[in-house]
Design a protein around this motif. Structure first.
Motif, PDB file in Angstrom:
ATOM      1  N   SER A 131       0.836  -1.197   0.000  1.00  0.00           N
ATOM      2  CA  SER A 131       0.000   0.000   0.000  1.00  0.00           C
ATOM      3  C   SER A 131       0.871   1.247   0.000  1.00  0.00           C
ATOM      4  CB  SER A 131      -0.903  -0.022   1.234  1.00  0.00           C
ATOM      5  OG  SER A 131      -1.618   1.184   1.296  1.00  0.00           O
ATOM      6  N   ASN A 186      -3.890   4.029   3.374  1.00  0.00           N
ATOM      7  CA  ASN A 186      -5.208   3.772   2.802  1.00  0.00           C
ATOM      8  C   ASN A 186      -6.327   4.572   3.485  1.00  0.00           C
ATOM      9  OD1 ASN A 186      -6.035   2.386   0.622  1.00  0.00           O
ATOM     10  ND2 ASN A 186      -6.496   0.471   1.696  1.00  0.00           N
ATOM     11  N   LEU A 211      -7.905  -2.915   5.531  1.00  0.00           N
ATOM     12  CA  LEU A 211      -7.076  -3.034   4.321  1.00  0.00           C
ATOM     13  C   LEU A 211      -7.608  -4.050   3.326  1.00  0.00           C
ATOM     14  CD1 LEU A 211      -3.394  -2.738   5.599  1.00  0.00           C
ATOM     15  CD2 LEU A 211      -4.776  -1.036   4.393  1.00  0.00           C
TER      16      LEU A 211
END
Ligand SMILES: Nc1ncnc2c1ncn2[C@@H]1O[C@H](COP(=O)(O)OP(=O)(O)OP(=O)(O)O)[C@@H](O)[C@H]1O
Ligand SMILES: [Mg+2]
Lengths: 406, 228
Positions: A108, A179, A215
C-alpha cells in the motif's frame, strides 16, 4: 641400508635436480592447496546457507493458500482461502503446536507528512514477534489488546522509518496514513539485514484485526506460520495440519493432490539446501581432486625420468652391493618426500588462501581438520602409489645391463 | 690357499629359441694375494667371465668357490650381500656417481655393507686411507667426481673398490679409456696394492702391455682357456 644413509642418499638425489624437484613439489602443493581451499569454500557456503535458514527458525512451518502443484490457486479460482478460523483451529486442535501466527500481507501507499512511499503492510498477532524473532529498536510491539480492539497502531521497519521520518529518527507517537486511515507509530524494529524473498526491514506491521478490517476487507490470510516446541515434531505437525485443513476445506476424498493450500517447513528447506551445498562441495572437491591427481602423475613422470637417467647409477650401486630393496626404498622415499613436502606447503598455502578469502569478506570459509587429514592422507597415498611403479622399475634393473646402458 | 676356484663354468645366453654359448667350461684356481690378468680377443667372453666372478651373473653350469664358499647359485640378495662384503669393482667407465664428492663416492660401499657398523667419522677415515693407498692427491678429496681427469677417476674407483677390505678386486679394462702414460700410473697402483697389501686382483684386458703388470696371465679364446 641404514635409515640415515637412505635419507642422505635421497636428499642428495632431490637436491641434484633442484628445478625439477621444485616443479614436481609445486604440482602437489597446488593440488593439496586446492583441495583444502575448495572444501573450505564449500563448507563455508554450507554454513552460511544453513545459518541463514536457521535464523528463520528451524522449527517453523508455513501454510499458504493455493497450491504449489499448479492447481486451483488462492481465492480467485475456487479454492477456499485460509482464514483466521483456520488458524484458530490449528492452535486449538493440534497438540504439538507451540505458536500460531496468521499473517495478512498487502502492499500500500504510506504517507507521513510530505513523505510518501509504497511498502509492504503486514497484519499480525503478537505471536509474530516470537516466531520471527523480532527485536525492537524503539518503542513496543503490537499487543493482544490492540489486536482485539482493532487499534490503528503501526510498528515500522527501520528502512520505512528512515524514508518517512529521517534516518535514525524516533517516530514513536507520530502519525502515518495508510489507505485513508491514520495510524499511530508505537515502535521501530531492529534491522535484520535485507535478505530473502521479503525484506523484514522494509515493512509496516499492524494488528491483524485492523488489517482485515481496513485493508483487505475480509478475513482471508496470506499465510499462517506455525512453530513447534521440538524441531522433530515438525513433520508430524505438518501432517496433522494438512489433514485438518483438508477436512475444514471440504476437499473431496481428503485427497492431498486436490488441496487448496500448501505447507512448507524449514527442515525440508534446510535439507534441500544441505543437499545442494553438498553437491556443490563435492563438485568443488572433485575438481580439486583432479588437480591433485595431475600432481601425482607429475611425480610418477619425474620418478620415471629419474630412473631412466640414473640407470647406470643404479647399476653401479647394485654392483657395489645394493639389494633390490635398497634401490626401491631409495626411489620410494624420494617420491614420498616430495609429496610430504608438497603436502605441508599445500596445507599452509590452502589454509592461508582460505583465510584470505575470509578476510576479503566474500565468504567465511571453514577449513576442517578432516580436509587437512584427507589432504595429508591422499598425498601420502599418491607418494607411495605413484612412486611404487618407478621404484619397482629401478629395483628390477639387471646390474650388468644397467651399467652398459647409454 | 685358493681364493677362487672355478670348475667347468659354462654360460649360455638364450633369447627366445636362440641360445648363444659363450663360455664352454672354464676351470682355474687363483691363490690369495695373486695378481692375475685375464686376456683374450674381443668377444671371447672375458666380460661374461668377470660378471660371473663378480657375482653379477650366475653360470649356467659349473661351480664357483669364492673364499671357501660355493657361490654358483645364490639368490639376488645373497649375491648382493657377498658383492658388498667381498668384492671391489673397477669398471672401464661410469665408475663414480656424478655430482657427488670424491669422498662420498669412496664411502658409498659402506651404505650397502651390513656387516660393518661404522660411524661417519670412521667411514671417512677409512675412505681417506683407501684414497691414499690408491695414490689419489689429498687436495682433491672434496672435489666433485665430474671435475676429475680420467686417471684420477680410475684411482677414485680403485679406492672405492678397496675401502671395504674386499677379498677380491675385479677390474674390467680399467685402462681402456686412458692414454698409455696414465694407464701406466693406474696399473702401477694395482701392482703396488698387490705387492704391499697383498690384495688379490683380477684384471681383464685385451692388451699384452697391460697384462705384463700381472704375475700370471690366463688367456681365453672362444670361451675356453687356451693358455694359463
Ligand atoms: N646378454 C647377452 N645376450 C646374448 N649374448 C651376449 C650377452 N652378453 C654377451 N653376449 C655375447 O657373449 C660373447 C662374449 O661377450 P663378452 O662381453 O664377454 O666379450 P668380451 O671378451 O668382454 O669382449 P670385449 O673385449 O669386446 O669386451 C659375445 O659374443 C657377446 O655377443
Ligand atoms: Mg668386455
Amino acid at each position: 641400508m641404514k635409515i640415515q644413509d637412505l635419507v642422505q642418499e635421497t636428499n642428495t638425489a632431490l637436491f641434484a635436480n633442484k628445478s625439477r624437484t621444485f616443479l614436481t613439489v609445486l604440482g602437489i602443493v597446488i593440488g593439496i592447496a586446492s583441495v583444502i581451499i575448495m572444501l573450505a569454500i564449500g563448507k563455508g557456503a554450507q554454513n552460511e546457507i544453513q545459518s541463514s535458514i536457521n535464523s528463520l527458525g528451524s522449527n517453523l512451518l508455513t501454510v499458504i493458500p493455493g497450491t504449489s502443484r499448479g492447481g486451483p490457486s488462492g481465492t480467485g479460482t475456487g479454492g477456499k482461502p485460509l482464514t483466521i478460523a483456520d488458524a484458530n483451529a490449528i492452535r486449538d486442535k493440534i497438540l504439538l503446536v507451540d505458536e500460531v501466527s496468521p499473517e495478512l500481507t498487502t502492499r500500500s501507499q504510506v504517507v507521513a507528512g510530505a513523505q510518501n512511499i509504497n511498502t509492504t503492510i503486514t497484519g499480525i498477532v503478537p505471536e509474530y514477534q516470537k516466531i520471527k524473532s523480532i527485536d525492537m529498536e524503539i518503542g513496543i510491539f503490537i499487543t493482544e489488546g490492540q489486536n482485539r480492539n482493532f487499534s490503528k497502531v503501526a510498528v515500522l521497519g527501520p528502512t520505512v522509518r528512515d524514508s518517512l521520518f529521517g534516518i535514525d529518527s524516533n517516530p514513536v507517537g507520530q502519525k502515518v496514513r495508510i489507505n485513508a486511515n491514520t495510524y499511530t507509530v508505537i515502535g521501530v524494529t531492529k534491522s535484520k539485514g535485507g535478505s530473502g524473498f521479503s525484506n523484514p526491514d522494509d515493512m509496516i506491521i499492524i494488528p491483524l484485526s485492523t488489517a482485515a478490517q481496513y485493508l483487505s476487507g475480509g478475513d482471508s490470510l496470506s499465510s499462517i506460520s506455525v512453530t513447534t516446541v521440538e524441531t522433530e515434531d515438525l513433520k508430524q505437525v505438518e501432517k496433522e495440519i494438512e489433514e485438518l485443513l483438508l477436512e475444514r476445506h471440504a476437499i473431496r476424498n481428503r485427497d492431498p493432490e486436490l488441496a487448496d493450500f500448501s505447507t512448507f517447513n524449514m527442515a525440508d528447506l534446510s535439507e534441500a539446501a544441505a543437499s545442494v551445498t553438498g553437491i556443490f562441495s563435492l563438485l568443488l572437491g572433485s575438481v580439486a581432486g583432479i588437480s591433485l591427481l595431475v600432481g601425482g602423475i607429475g611425480i610418477m613422470n619425474m620418478m620415471l625420468t629419474t630412473v631412466r637417467e640414473r640407470t647406470r647409477e643404479i647399476g653401479l650401486r647394485k654392483a657395489i652391493g645394493a639389494r633390490s630393496k635398497d634401490i626401491s626404498n631409495q626411489f620410494l622415499l624420494e617420491s614420498v618426500l616430495i609429496t610430504c613436502i608438497g603436502g605441508i606447503f599445500g596445507i599452509i598455502l590452502g589454509v592461508g588462501v582460505a583465510q584470505l578469502i575470509t578476510l576479503s569478506g566474500i565468504l567465511t570459509t571453514s577449513v576442517s581438520l578432516f580436509s587437512i587429514i584427507l589432504a595429508l592422507g591422499v598425498s601420502a597415498i599418491i607418494g607411495i602409489g605413484f612412486g611404487y611403479y618407478p621404484a619397482r622399475r629401478a629395483a628390477k634393473l639387471n646390474p650388468i645391463e644397467a651399467l652398459r646402458y647409454e | 690357499m685358493n681364493m677362487i676356484s672355478l670348475k667347468n663354468i659354462k654360460k649360455d645366453y638364450s633369447s627366445g629359441d636362440l641360445t648363444t654359448k659363450v663360455l664352454h667350461g672354464i676351470s682355474f684356481d687363483i691363490q690369495e694375494g695373486e695378481f692375475v690378468a685375464i686376456m683374450g680377443p674381443s668377444g671371447s667372453g672375458k666380460s661374461t667371465l668377470m660378471n660371473i666372478l663378480g657375482l653379477l651373473d650366475t653360470p649356467t653350469e659349473g661351480d664357483y668357490i669364492l673364499d671357501g664358499k660355493n657361490v654358483s647359485s645364490l639368490s639376488d640378495d645373497e649375491q648382493a650381500r657377498i658383492r658388498a662384503q667381498k668384492i671391489g669393482f673397477v669398471f672401464q667407465s661410469f665408475n663414480l656417481l656424478p655430482r657427488t664428492s670424491v669422498l662420498r663416492n669412496v664411502m658409498m660401499p659402506f651404505i650397502y655393507n651390513k656387516s660393518e657398523h661404522l660411524s661417519t667419522k670412521e667411514r671417512e677415515e677409512r675412505a681417506k686411507k683407501a684414497l691414499s693407498a690408491a695414490g689419489f692427491p689429498e687436495n682433491r678429496w672434496h672435489n666433485l667426481s665430474s671435475h676429475l681427469s680420467g686417471g684420477q677417476i680410475q684411482r677414485v674407483a680403485i679406492a672405492r673398490a678397496l675401502v671395504n677390505n674386499p677379498v677380491l678386486i675385479l677390474a674390467d679394462e680399467p685402462t681402456g679409456n686412458l692414454d698409455s702414460k696414465t694407464s701406466d700410473i693406474v696399473l702401477k697402483t694395482f701392482q703396488e696394492l698387490n705387492r704391499k697389501e697383498g690384495r688379490t686382483i683380477i684384471l681383464i684386458t685385451h692388451e699384452h702391455d697391460v697384462a705384463a703388470y700381472a704375475d700370471r696371465c690366463i688367456i681365453i679364446k672362444d670361451g675356453v682357456i687356451s693358455e694359463n
